[in-house]
Scaffold this motif. Sequence first.
Motif, PDB file in Angstrom:
ATOM      1  N   ASN A 125     -37.186  87.063  96.094  1.00 50.85           N
ATOM      2  CA  ASN A 125     -37.327  88.230  95.225  1.00 50.85           C
ATOM      3  C   ASN A 125     -36.171  88.262  94.237  1.00 50.85           C
ATOM      4  N   GLY A 126     -36.449  88.591  92.983  1.00 51.07           N
ATOM      5  CA  GLY A 126     -35.395  88.659  91.996  1.00 51.07           C
ATOM      6  C   GLY A 126     -34.648  87.340  91.939  1.00 51.07           C
ATOM      7  N   PHE A 127     -33.310  87.416  91.969  1.00 55.17           N
ATOM      8  CA  PHE A 127     -32.517  86.185  91.980  1.00 55.17           C
ATOM      9  C   PHE A 127     -31.864  85.967  93.346  1.00 55.17           C
ATOM     10  N   THR A 128     -32.071  86.873  94.295  1.00 54.69           N
ATOM     11  CA  THR A 128     -31.785  86.707  95.718  1.00 54.69           C
ATOM     12  C   THR A 128     -30.342  86.294  96.016  1.00 54.69           C
ATOM     13  N   VAL A 129     -29.479  87.304  96.153  1.00 52.20           N
ATOM     14  CA  VAL A 129     -28.085  87.045  96.520  1.00 52.20           C
ATOM     15  C   VAL A 129     -27.999  86.560  97.963  1.00 52.20           C
ATOM     16  N   ARG A 130     -26.974  85.761  98.241  1.00 52.09           N
ATOM     17  CA  ARG A 130     -26.846  85.150  99.568  1.00 52.09           C
ATOM     18  C   ARG A 130     -26.193  86.074 100.582  1.00 52.09           C
ATOM     19  N   ARG A 131     -25.077  86.732 100.203  1.00 54.31           N
ATOM     20  CA  ARG A 131     -24.363  87.555 101.176  1.00 54.31           C
ATOM     21  C   ARG A 131     -23.492  88.573 100.467  1.00 54.31           C
ATOM     22  N   LEU A 132     -23.110  89.597 101.213  1.00 57.20           N
ATOM     23  CA  LEU A 132     -22.092  90.530 100.763  1.00 57.20           C
ATOM     24  C   LEU A 132     -20.761  89.781 100.766  1.00 57.20           C
ATOM     25  N   ASP A 133     -20.043  89.829  99.645  1.00 57.11           N
ATOM     26  CA  ASP A 133     -18.846  88.998  99.524  1.00 57.11           C
ATOM     27  C   ASP A 133     -17.555  89.770  99.700  1.00 57.11           C
ATOM     28  N   HIS A 134     -17.360  90.857  98.946  1.00 55.97           N
ATOM     29  CA  HIS A 134     -16.116  91.606  99.056  1.00 55.97           C
ATOM     30  C   HIS A 134     -16.289  93.024  98.540  1.00 55.97           C
ATOM     31  N   VAL A 135     -15.284  93.850  98.814  1.00 56.78           N
ATOM     32  CA  VAL A 135     -15.227  95.224  98.319  1.00 56.78           C
ATOM     33  C   VAL A 135     -13.927  95.394  97.554  1.00 56.78           C
ATOM     34  N   ASN A 136     -14.006  96.039  96.394  1.00 55.97           N
ATOM     35  CA  ASN A 136     -12.818  96.366  95.606  1.00 55.97           C
ATOM     36  C   ASN A 136     -12.672  97.885  95.587  1.00 55.97           C
ATOM     37  N   PHE A 137     -11.619  98.367  96.247  1.00 55.95           N
ATOM     38  CA  PHE A 137     -11.339  99.799  96.306  1.00 55.95           C
ATOM     39  C   PHE A 137     -10.384 100.196  95.187  1.00 55.95           C
ATOM     40  N   LEU A 138     -10.547 101.401  94.677  1.00 58.13           N
ATOM     41  CA  LEU A 138      -9.539 102.016  93.828  1.00 58.13           C
ATOM     42  C   LEU A 138      -8.576 102.787  94.721  1.00 58.13           C
ATOM     43  N   ALA A 139      -7.295 102.779  94.373  1.00 59.03           N
ATOM     44  CA  ALA A 139      -6.294 103.456  95.196  1.00 59.03           C
ATOM     45  C   ALA A 139      -5.231 104.081  94.305  1.00 59.03           C
ATOM     46  N   ALA A 140      -4.741 105.250  94.722  1.00 53.06           N
ATOM     47  CA  ALA A 140      -3.665 105.899  93.977  1.00 53.06           C
ATOM     48  C   ALA A 140      -2.386 105.066  94.051  1.00 53.06           C
ATOM     49  N   GLN A 141      -2.151 104.434  95.203  1.00 53.92           N
ATOM     50  CA  GLN A 141      -1.006 103.551  95.382  1.00 53.92           C
ATOM     51  C   GLN A 141      -1.470 102.310  96.151  1.00 53.92           C
ATOM     52  N   VAL A 142      -1.405 101.173  95.507  1.00 57.47           N
ATOM     53  CA  VAL A 142      -1.916  99.937  96.098  1.00 57.47           C
ATOM     54  C   VAL A 142      -1.006  99.419  97.210  1.00 57.47           C
ATOM     55  N   GLU A 143       0.295  99.425  96.982  1.00 55.70           N
ATOM     56  CA  GLU A 143       1.197  98.728  97.905  1.00 55.70           C
ATOM     57  C   GLU A 143       1.192  99.307  99.319  1.00 55.70           C
ATOM     58  N   PRO A 144       1.391 100.628  99.522  1.00 54.94           N
ATOM     59  CA  PRO A 144       1.386 101.127 100.911  1.00 54.94           C
ATOM     60  C   PRO A 144       0.035 100.989 101.596  1.00 54.94           C
ATOM     61  N   THR A 145      -1.040 101.069 100.816  1.00 58.16           N
ATOM     62  CA  THR A 145      -2.372 100.936 101.406  1.00 58.16           C
ATOM     63  C   THR A 145      -2.616  99.507 101.868  1.00 58.16           C
ATOM     64  N   THR A 146      -2.250  98.544 101.043  1.00 51.57           N
ATOM     65  CA  THR A 146      -2.462  97.144 101.430  1.00 51.57           C
ATOM     66  C   THR A 146      -1.471  96.705 102.493  1.00 51.57           C
ATOM     67  N   ASP A 147      -0.303  97.340 102.547  1.00 54.32           N
ATOM     68  CA  ASP A 147       0.625  97.046 103.645  1.00 54.32           C
ATOM     69  C   ASP A 147      -0.007  97.433 104.983  1.00 54.32           C
ATOM     70  N   PHE A 148      -0.738  98.553 105.009  1.00 55.08           N
ATOM     71  CA  PHE A 148      -1.449  98.961 106.226  1.00 55.08           C
ATOM     72  C   PHE A 148      -2.524  97.931 106.590  1.00 55.08           C
ATOM     73  N   VAL A 149      -3.305  97.490 105.608  1.00 49.52           N
ATOM     74  CA  VAL A 149      -4.363  96.509 105.870  1.00 49.52           C
ATOM     75  C   VAL A 149      -3.759  95.201 106.385  1.00 49.52           C
ATOM     76  N   ARG A 150      -2.595  94.847 105.867  1.00 46.94           N
ATOM     77  CA  ARG A 150      -1.903  93.647 106.345  1.00 46.94           C
ATOM     78  C   ARG A 150      -1.359  93.839 107.757  1.00 46.94           C
ATOM     79  N   ASP A 151      -0.648  94.948 107.983  1.00 51.70           N
ATOM     80  CA  ASP A 151       0.079  95.118 109.239  1.00 51.70           C
ATOM     81  C   ASP A 151      -0.811  95.576 110.397  1.00 51.70           C
ATOM     82  N   ALA A 152      -1.735  96.503 110.134  1.00 47.22           N
ATOM     83  CA  ALA A 152      -2.563  97.043 111.212  1.00 47.22           C
ATOM     84  C   ALA A 152      -3.832  96.235 111.440  1.00 47.22           C
ATOM     85  N   LEU A 153      -4.399  95.675 110.370  1.00 44.84           N
ATOM     86  CA  LEU A 153      -5.657  94.943 110.497  1.00 44.84           C
ATOM     87  C   LEU A 153      -5.465  93.429 110.492  1.00 44.84           C
TER      88      LEU A 153
END
Length: 323
Positions: A145-173
């Motif tokens: 159907n259509g052009f048929t994508v293969r998979r969900l690849d990534h998510v891009n979030f907007l954030a008020a402050q990138v550094e502390p949020t990504t530090d959490f994703v690095r350290d906790a996840l």
Amino acid sequence: MAPLHEIAHLAHVELLTPRPEESLDFFTRIMGLTENGREGDSVYLRTFDDYQHHSLKLTAHHTSGIRRTGLRASSQEALERRVKAIEEAGLGDGWRDGDPGLGPTYLFRDPDGHEMELHWESEWYEAPPELAPSLKNQPQRYPGNGFTVRRLDHVNFLAAQVEPTTDFVRDALGAMPTEQIRLDSGVIAARWLTFSNKSYDIVYTNDWTGSRGRLHHIAFATDTREDILRAADQFLENGVFIETGPHKHAIQQTFFLYVYEPGGNRIELCNPLTRLVLAPDWRLVTWTEAERAKGQAWGLKTIESFHTHGTPPIGAAGGNGVQ
């Protein structure tokens, strides 16, 4: 630091739309996703190469945006360790029964307010006869159907402050940053992170409005660049707004096309299916303001709406983010 590999991969996204029937038509007839069940105001959709129950949960809502992002742990023990780390960071929301096809799921939020969920137990998709593949190592046949994508690849979030949020994703996840943009002021304006050997699974970008919890885009991978060129023609024929592309990113080197689905959410098609990061001692690539001012890989400047359009629209949810 190398990724911990305790998060196996990005599993699914719940996307909100104020125009549910038109959004459903966009994702099925044009993008080629397959419907795999309904529950309340939500429709579960899957890409043809996904082994799980669904890749996208499309939910009718009074506004657009992302409600929740699902991640799969690499084991039950890894799930328990990541939950402990999240709770130590004070960002856990607790356990709940998972959506169809998923076992117990732990809810939490990143420091910017984006809601996420983490699970281990997962039902493997069994295709009905009309979608049964000829090759046993494929979850379902290519729907065409259509052009048929293969998979969900990534998510891009907007954030008020990138550094502390990504530090959490690095350290906790346990994610590993692979590339980032550092402004002349020293502020990290964007950061790309991976849980696996892909070059990125999650991105955080500065929200120029200062808002929290909003979405920049979700991205689906295609098999080839030609699929993206064909998609551009189909979007044009179907009246889908093309924001920018087809073109090539300098950062991460993906060939891309950005459109707005009928509910207003930005959708990216990308190829190649992200680069692989095989080096265990990967060196974080940092881009300067001057380097980013040169534009994308072939000279196209980043368009203004790429910095200003996010969902939900400011004020649409009675505050920042989605409820």
